[in-house]
Design an enzyme around this catalytic site. Sequence first.
Site, PDB file in Angstrom:
ATOM      1  N   HIS A  37       0.882  -1.169   0.000  1.00 19.87           N
ATOM      2  CA  HIS A  37       0.000   0.000   0.000  1.00 19.87           C
ATOM      3  C   HIS A  37       0.913   1.210   0.000  1.00 19.87           C
ATOM      4  O   HIS A  37       1.952   1.226   0.681  1.00 19.87           O
ATOM      5  CB  HIS A  37      -0.894   0.045   1.236  1.00 19.87           C
ATOM      6  CG  HIS A  37      -1.563   1.378   1.427  1.00 19.87           C
ATOM      7  ND1 HIS A  37      -2.711   1.736   0.743  1.00 19.87           N
ATOM      8  CD2 HIS A  37      -1.218   2.457   2.177  1.00 19.87           C
ATOM      9  CE1 HIS A  37      -3.050   2.966   1.079  1.00 19.87           C
ATOM     10  NE2 HIS A  37      -2.163   3.429   1.952  1.00 19.87           N
ATOM     11  N   CYS A 105      -4.765   1.654  -4.569  1.00 21.52           N
ATOM     12  CA  CYS A 105      -4.006   2.752  -3.974  1.00 21.52           C
ATOM     13  C   CYS A 105      -2.695   3.000  -4.705  1.00 21.52           C
ATOM     14  O   CYS A 105      -2.247   4.154  -4.822  1.00 21.52           O
ATOM     15  CB  CYS A 105      -3.732   2.448  -2.506  1.00 21.52           C
ATOM     16  SG  CYS A 105      -2.865   0.878  -2.239  1.00 21.52           S
TER      17      CYS A 105
END
Length: 264
Positions: A37, A105
């Site tokens: 992420h 993301c």
Amino acid sequence: MAEEGYKVTLNVYDLSNGLARQLSTSFLGKPIEAIWHTGVVVYGNEYYFGGGIQSSPVGTTPYGRPMRTVELGVTHIPQEVFEDYLRDIAPRYTAETYRLLTHNCNNFSNEVAQFLVGAGIPDYILNLPNEVMSSPMGPLIMPMIQNLEATLRSNTAPQTTQFVPTAASVSATPQPAAPSPAQAKREAPAPAPSPAAEEKKAAKETTAPAADPLGSARGKVQEEVMREFAAIMASGTLRASEAAALAMRRVMERHGDGATMQQS
């Protein structure tokens, strides 16, 4: 400061907290360093895609301490111009448009980095979905991911966003006047179908798919992940994307031995 520019960095997190490195070879058949992420850090804030485009002061995101920080460059774009740009792209980055493999993301961070400094984020982060799907267990994981995405998109919990205009409030629906006896008769609901008809309809809607070469392992893992995901979302403490990652991590931990999983 505008003349000197603003430093742009990439915070990189491992959503598996080390489990990907420990279990990926046995679970996927190939080593995976982490479940990445990322968030872009500039102007003293970290900007990231999580249920919508969001920002937090540096060091205050829900993801804890980054695994590493990557220097991306320097931008001369003022903060207000950058945040106007985020408002423009916000409709493309919502809970409904989120895709675990192709629109996540890291894809957001890559697009933002290109806007700010003219270069993207490291390829090893963007290539993670291809690494996972090219693994021996890729055919098993893909349907599970599709089911997770369907659950994410149908999730009715509100998603707070930093750069999407507030939706118009929904006015209360006025209560209708009581119907006349003649209207009540015309509008009476149709009789409920019999249990046999309901069972026949359900059987039709859940027709079994063609034989799966992975046997019962596919359905077992899908069901486990979906049960974990539903339980985590019911607690109301995590965003949908975080709940999906945690559900996957828990199942990976239980099935660290891929061979055992397929034989069970």
